[in-house]
Design an enzyme around this catalytic site. Structure first.
Site, PDB file in Angstrom:
ATOM      1  N   GLU A  81     146.427  -5.957  18.097  1.00 20.05           N
ATOM      2  CA  GLU A  81     146.622  -6.438  19.462  1.00 20.05           C
ATOM      3  C   GLU A  81     145.879  -7.719  19.787  1.00 20.05           C
ATOM      4  OE1 GLU A  81     148.712  -5.207  21.713  1.00 20.05           O
ATOM      5  OE2 GLU A  81     149.368  -3.735  20.213  1.00 20.05           O
ATOM      6  N   SER A 341     122.377  50.766  40.344  1.00 19.84           N
ATOM      7  CA  SER A 341     120.909  50.888  40.308  1.00 19.84           C
ATOM      8  C   SER A 341     120.209  49.715  39.637  1.00 19.84           C
ATOM      9  CB  SER A 341     120.530  52.145  39.538  1.00 19.84           C
ATOM     10  OG  SER A 341     120.824  53.279  40.296  1.00 19.84           O
TER      11      SER A 341
END
Ligand SMILES: [Zn+2]
Ligand SMILES: [Zn+2]
Length: 766
Positions: A81, A341
């Site tokens: 590119e 509990s």
């Protein structure tokens, strides 16, 4: 000479200055537009992509950083590119001049090759291809170069490149086309990705395969000419087939990823999740849910915390995220549930720090009425006089409620609120003593993090989900000593809520607490050792309970499986006993400091300068006759034929319960029946009902009779019994109502000095 030079260049200086000024002005008027939104990515601790999400405009746009991409891909991209990318200022003057010249000579409108920076400008603001737009693009490219480094521009480029459909950026393309991270690409794959953006709609990997191969091979031969890569590598690449698949972006740890996505900002989120522990936990959870499926339990959740830094290393919100039948998408780690509990461990730790308890101190576990609230134990039994250690390990309810009442409900809920329990903070004004048995709302995350404080010397740290070097600051919610005590008590293997141990050959040592919520809806087990804290929940997301559900039987095997897998055969060194924690002798029956009358002692822990120094009040010397069948007070003590003997004198409620339940202990004999001393005689005087009175009550009408007695002013409490069964505690003179269901009632009123008053009443039902 000097002037000449200035004169010569002043025109150029002016032009340059004007251009600069114009640029600054334009930059002010047309600032760079805001950034693009990227997909949110969640990564595991080792960098593996766990999950990613579409952007608002429905794109897979994964932000790409240079070090995430194979160097071959970057090299191929730049070569193809913009080989001058690192040297030009955003525009390549030669290529622009060349294009202009060509336009003039050929008459065609050719705009020339764009630099990578110009392409980025175009991808940020897509426009039609016109001269004017080209000029605007050049301006934007210059702006980009000023604002960003070359690395940042290249990263933007790699992140925005179109790859067909809704795929943008090389990272998205790498996962979707090659099912791998972009640093794991082969050279052929890298070159393929470099060519697709040329024509992303035609060159789609899942279509038009031949075209892609020919384009790729064209570039491979071009790279060969320019000697960009070694020719051996390029030959290999030439022969590599292209499979042309389409994969999905990874979807791992879905509940965890969703949680991170919701609570943390940023696009690339590097989490603390350990993929191998996560996968182990997922498998074990699924196996365990299948194990209990026939019991009507369809789901579960697991949270694993690394105690080194309180980071979350495994997070399974449900057994199967995609199973709609069991509501798999509900996140069981943050769903508000009743904790059963489990909070008792925090209450006992709090009490150790408060100085009112030690592991060997005794508690009474007998039927008790807390202003109308009469809790029972899980197994519906009562255990009488038990040690603190026994009460915590066996999760007895009466001692816990008693302890909470003693400490103060408000104190304890405020403590929990400060320790990260949000829902309890919101509910606190409505909570009662039953909260310690599960009558409140919390979630697996809050509970597991609380237990991790026991493993971190009593300090609570915020849970870490995202990797960070930041030094975490913890809050000391328990002392190191009380954390050590809880760890010691809860790591004992001699208990009822234990899994079948033969399945676990190299199980590491850990401490754990179980819980079962009211209605058997939630089974909990939370364990910790120096390495990990593991929280486990099992139940149904639709809230339906199962008669076969219990923390011990359902959740504990899962917890054991997890420790056995993630901490298998580890040489975990247990917590060290802190200096402030000392040991001392206590009376073995009361757990309090022994007096000369205590008959046996045992070793117990105490926290220096914190634990109470109460002495045993149970063992008392009493005057008795020689065969110990009659007790004397100082008022009726004979001149001879008596001796002093030591007995265990329990509070009246416990002493009555113990004899009713046939517990044998050295209790003092009855008081001399011939005693005339005033003090001995003045037991409570029962005013109602009257002795030998006949009551007429309507059958099944539940009519009540009044119980009322008077005592001298030193008496603070009356204890009422009907036919030897404890009814109620009251103040002298306080009216107590009772519904009889028998014909003959022996009514006894005991006072807190151990004296009693008795009446017999007959009831006739009509
Ligand atoms: Zn004693
Ligand atoms: Zn007497």
């Amino acid at each position: 000479m000097h002037f000449e030079l200035i004169k010569k260049y002043s025109k150029t200086v002016k032009i340059v200055f004007t251009i600069l000024l114009l640029f600054v002005l334009l930059d002010l008027i047309f600032p760079l537009l805001g950034k693009k939104e990227f997909s949110k990515e969640i990564h595991a601790k080792d960098g593996t992509l766990l999950n990613a999400y579409l952007t608002i405009d429905d794109k897979w746009r994964l932000r790409t950083e240079l070090d995430e991409v194979s160097p071959e891909l970057i090299k191929a991209m730049l070569e193809k590119e913009d080989s001058w990318f690192y040297w030009h200022p955003g525009i390549n003057p030669f290529s622009i001049v060349r294009a202009l010249y060509r336009n003039i000579t050929t008459g065609e409108i050719q705009l020339g090759a764009s630099t990578i920076t110009m392409q980025v400008a175009r991808m940020l603001e897509p426009k039609n291809r016109t001269y004017l737009n080209k000029v605007a693009e050049i301006f934007r490219a210059l702006q980009l170069e000023i604002k960003y480094s070359k690395k940042e521009i290249l990263e933007l480029y790699l992140s925005l490149l179109p790859f067909g459909g809704n795929i943008e950026g090389v990272k998205s393309a790498s996962y979707i086309y090659f099912n791998r991270a972009p640093d794991k690409l082969s050279l052929a794959q890298s070159i393929t990705l470099a060519v697709i953006p040329n024509d992303p709609n035609a060159l789609r990997l899942d279509r038009f395969n031949d075209e892609i191969i020919s384009t790729r091979n064209y570039w491979i031969s071009k790279f060969k000419q320019n000697e960009i890569f070694s020719s051996n590598e390029l030959n290999d690449a030439l022969n590599e087939p292209i499979e042309g698949n389409r994969y999905s972006i990874p979807v791992m740890a879905p509940h965890f990823s969703q949680y991170i996505k919701e609570y943390f900002g940023g696009d690339i989120l590097n989490s603390t999740l350990d993929l191998s522990i996560q996968q182990t936990a997922e498998n074990i959870l699924l196996r365990n849910v299948r194990r209990v499926f026939y019991k009507g339990i369809t789901n579960g959740a697991v949270l694993v915390i690394d105690n080194k830094n309180s980071s979350v290393v495994a997070y399974c919100g449900s057994a199967d995220f995609y199973d709609e039948g069991s509501f798999g998408q509900v996140n069981g780690i943050i769903a508000i549930r009743s904790p059963g509990s489990t909070l008792k461990a925090a209450l006992y730790a709090y009490a150790f720090d408060y100085g009112i308890l030690t592991p060997q101190m005794k508690f009474t576990d007998i039927p008790t009425d807390f202003h109308g609230y009469q809790p029972e134990n899980y197994d519906l039994k009562f255990y009488g006089n038990v040690s603190t250690e026994f009460a915590l390990v066996n999760s007895l309810n009466i001692p816990a409620v008693k302890l909470l009442e003693h400490i103060g409900l408000n104190n304890f809920t405020a403590f929990l609120e400060n320790s990260g329990f949000n829902q309890i903070g919101k509910q606190k004004s409505r909570l009662g003593l039953s909260m310690i048995l599960g009558g409140c709302g919390t979630n697996l995350q809050e509970l597991t993090n609380l237990f991790s404080a026991f493993a971190r010397k009593g300090k609570l740290y915020p849970l870490q989900f995202i990797l960070s070097d930041e030094h975490q600051k913890g809050e000391q919610i328990f002392s190191e000593s009380s954390s050590y005590l809880v760890a010691n008590v809860l790591s004992g293997m001699n208990r009822s809520d234990i899994a079948e141990l033969s399945n676990y050959s190299k199980l590491p040592k850990f401490a754990w607490k179980t819980g079962t919520s009211y209605g058997k809806r939630d089974a909990w087990a939370i364990g910790f050792n120096p390495n990990y804290t593991v929280g486990v929940w099992m139940g149904n997301f639709n809230g339906v309970g199962s008669p076969n559900l219990s923390g011990a039987e359902v959740a504990v095997p899962l917890l054991f499986d997890l420790f056995n897998a993630i901490d298998y055969n580890s040489d975990v060194k247990w917590f060290e006993s802190p200096e402030e924690l000392i040991t001392r002798e206590v009376c073995s029956e009361s757990g309090l400091l022994p007096t000369q009358y205590c008959t046996s002692t045992i070793r117990d822990f105490a926290i220096k300068d914190q634990t109470h120094n109460q002495v045993c009040s149970i063992h008392k010397p009493v005057y008795v006759n020689l065969d110990e069948s009659v007790q004397y007070c100082t008022g009726c003590l004979p001149l001879s034929e008596f001796k002093k003997a030591v007995y265990a004198v329990y509070e009246p409620e416990l002493s009555v319960w113990l004899s009713q339940n046939k517990y044998d202990y050295q209790k003092p004999p009855r008081h001399n029946p011939n005693c005339t001393a005033k003090f001995a005689e003045d037991g409570p005087k029962i005013l109602s009902p009257s002795e030998d009175y006949e009551y007429f009550l309507e059958k099944n009408s539940r009519q009540e009779i009044l119980l009322l007695a008077a005592s001298d002013s030193r008496v603070k409490t009356h204890y009422w019994y009907v036919n030897e069964k404890f009814i109620k505690k009251s103040k002298p003179g306080e009216k107590v109502f009772f519904t009889p269901d028998e014909k003959e009632l022996k009514i006894t009123c005991l006072d807190d000095k151990g004296r009693d008053g008795r009446v017999k009443v007959n009831i006739k039902y009509y």
